[in-house]
Design an enzyme around this catalytic site. Structure first.
Site, mmCIF file in Angstrom:
data_model
loop_
_atom_site.group_PDB
_atom_site.id
_atom_site.type_symbol
_atom_site.label_atom_id
_atom_site.label_comp_id
_atom_site.label_asym_id
_atom_site.label_seq_id
_atom_site.Cartn_x
_atom_site.Cartn_y
_atom_site.Cartn_z
ATOM 1 N N ARG A 83 -10.339 -11.139 1.930
ATOM 2 C CA ARG A 83 -11.085 -12.403 0.986
ATOM 3 C C ARG A 83 -10.722 -13.523 1.636
ATOM 4 O O ARG A 83 -11.720 -14.828 1.700
ATOM 5 C CB ARG A 83 -11.656 -11.754 -0.187
ATOM 6 C CG ARG A 83 -10.736 -12.251 -0.689
ATOM 7 C CD ARG A 83 -10.882 -10.922 -2.245
ATOM 8 N NE ARG A 83 -11.379 -9.819 -2.008
ATOM 9 C CZ ARG A 83 -11.507 -8.305 -3.419
ATOM 10 N NH1 ARG A 83 -11.638 -9.317 -4.328
ATOM 11 N NH2 ARG A 83 -11.757 -7.472 -2.238
ATOM 12 N N LYS B 124 0.892 -0.870 0.383
ATOM 13 C CA LYS B 124 -0.262 -0.153 -0.229
ATOM 14 C C LYS B 124 1.436 1.557 -0.002
ATOM 15 O O LYS B 124 2.358 1.182 0.621
ATOM 16 C CB LYS B 124 -0.762 -0.220 1.473
ATOM 17 C CG LYS B 124 -1.936 -1.083 1.362
ATOM 18 C CD LYS B 124 -2.948 -0.868 2.565
ATOM 19 C CE LYS B 124 -4.238 -1.775 2.861
ATOM 20 N NZ LYS B 124 -4.353 -1.861 1.657
#
Ligand code: BES
Ligand code: ZN
Ligand code: ZN
Length: 486
Positions: free
Chosen positions: A342, A268
């Site tokens: 996920r 990130k």
């Protein structure tokens, strides 16, 4: 009115006042004792009753109370539980700032039914007074006052609601504490430690840990794939069971517990990366809900699963292009290692299914796209069972934790096609990011009734107002508690 407001023995008397041209009966009573101070203020344009405004009046020369707090409630027909919850948060903090020791709230001017009023007031007081103060060298925490309530009608019902509201508020604050914990403190190992401390035998909740070795044996390779980027911090699939009904299948609460999300190899940008300590907010909400369960003892079997791991970019970390097989046998091609939530949830959901859960609710800070869709005013709900989604939506109107349903069209899975595996973990377009996250999860729930709460948009608040306090929000707890009680 049971007792004259003039003679209430308290340090601060709290009065509620709706927008009106005249003073209310309660204010008039105080005005007389205060020799016209209130009507004077009113004449000068003060005491408008605007929602959220709190006028603090020194009342010693007239009332037994030293302070009179006149709390503006806005218009009568727009006054809701959410209004009083927010007002209570503001009052709670104002009393603390004023160093008040005892406060008496006169509630007879409010029209909500006593039980739900009590719940909302308690939630507001407890959540509004929250501070995270454990990591300063000198504590800045101030003592909270003791609150009492003047309510003539159905005081018992008020008390019942109030007691429930305190449990709910405490639990939200637990979730906030966990999420606000710096990520060098809150590791998966620490989470397990906290669970073991919080759920002794007497709690009725059992604690079970699926460590890396057991996870391997169960085939939880998606979960372990994320964890392999962080050899320093071992992962833990934390399982709590509350089973008051013998032989009945449980409902499952599943939380994303990424204790720090660096993005992994798909790292990130550094701006606000520190906020990713809160990427375990789903797990925090599940843990806090189970603490409420231990106190409230609902008649429902509950299986709680928290998928705890860091997402880090070590030399052994998952790489874009890797293919791994989940617990349910499905293969996933990793496109973006920052779509890790996920992956850990996929195995946690598959595990819940293997444990014969009849219904699944997962809660996760899953997608930045959730904020793009909803801003920081609502969480998203998606699912394969409209009845369950409707229940959550209905509950959310009462809890005040906003949910907005997003669709789960089959076509979203077209975005998740892989050239080599059953699916990719992140679509290459940025279209419908929250929906594609959810359609990925759907591949792991079989035909079990399931709803997914994406709380990324509500994870963190940048300002304090009402019962909202700057920092990690503790979002999800109120809706999960409502679900386990319904
Ligand atoms: N933890 C993030 C989502 C997030 C973002 C939570 C902001 C709270 C605040 C999640 O793991 C993530 O990075 N998701 C990616 C998914 C994408 C790569 C498909 C995202 O949202 O960009
Ligand atoms: Zn991520
Ligand atoms: Zn994440």
């Amino acid at each position: 009115m049971s007792k004259s407001l003039v003679s209430v023995s308290t340090q601060a008397l709290v009065l509620f006042y709706f927008e009106d041209k005249k003073l209310s009966k309660s204010l008039e009573e105080c005005d007389k004792a205060l020799k016209g101070i209130l009507s004077g203020l009113k004449k000068d344009g003060g005491l408008e009753g605007k929602e959220g405004r709190i006028d603090v009046i020194h009342s010693k020369n007239g009332l037994k109370a030293s302070y009179l707090l006149v709390v503006g409630c806005g218009k009568k027909d727009s006054f809701t539980h959410e209004t009083i919850r927010n007002l209570s948060g503001n009052i709670s903090r104002r009393l603390i700032d004023l160093h008040i020791k005892t406060a008496s709230w006169h509630l007879d001017d409010l029209t909500l039914d006593p039980e739900s009023l009590g719940k909302a007031v308690a939630e507001g007081i407890v959540m509004g007074a929250y501070t995270c103060d454990d990591y300063r060298s000198k504590s800045e925490k101030k003592a909270a006052p003791s609150h009492s309530f003047l309510i003539t009608k159905e005081a018992k019902k008020f008390e019942k609601g109030y007691a429930l509201g305190q449990v709910v508020g405490d639990s939200v604050n637990v979730a906030r504490d966990l999420a606000n914990m710096p990520c060098n403190f809150f590791t998966p190992t620490k989470a397990v430690e906290i669970a073991k401390k919080s759920f002794p035998k007497s709690s009725g909740v059992t604690v079970e840990v699926i460590d890396a070795k057991k996870a391997k044996a169960l085939g939880m390779n998606l979960f372990l794939g994320v964890a392999q980027g962080s050899p320093e911090q071992p992962p833990a699939m934390l399982v709590l069971r509350y089973e008051p009904l013998k032989g009945k299948k449980p409902v499952a609460l599943v939380g994303k517990g990424v204790t720090f999300d660096s993005g992994g190899i798909s790292i990130k940008p550094s701006l606000k990366m520190s906020e990713m300590k809160g990427d375990m907010s789903g797990a925090a909400a599940v843990m806090a809900t189970m603490m409420a369960v231990a106190r409230l003892k609902p008649k429902k079997n509950i299986l709680a699963i928290m998928a705890l791991t860091e997402n880090m970019p070590s030399g052994g970390a998952l790489k874009p292009g890797d293919v791994i097989t989940g617990m349910n046998g499905k293969t996933v091609e990793i496109i973006n290692t920052d779509a890790e939530g996920r992956l850990v949830l996929a195995d946690a959901l598959a595990y819940a299914v293997s444990q014969n859960a009849t219904q699944l609710i997962d809660i996760a800070t899953l997608t930045g796209a959730c904020s793009i869709a909803l801003g920081d005013v609502a969480s998203a709900v998606l699912g394969n069972d409209q009845k369950l989604v409707d229940l959550l939506l209905k509950n959310s109107h009462e809890t005040g934790e906003r949910l907005w349903q997003l669709p789960l069209y089959d076509e979203y899975f077209d975005y998740m096609k892989s050239e080599v595996a059953d699916m990719i973990n992140a679509s290459e377009t940025r279209l419908a990011g929250t929906c594609t996250g959810a359609i990925f999860l759907k591949q792991f729930v079989k035909d079990t009734s399931w709803a997914h709460l994406d709380i990324a948009s509500m994870m963190h608040f940048s300002k304090t107002s009402g019962y909202t306090v700057k920092g990690m929000s503790g979002v999800g707890v109120r809706n999960l508690i409502a679900y386990v009680l319904s």
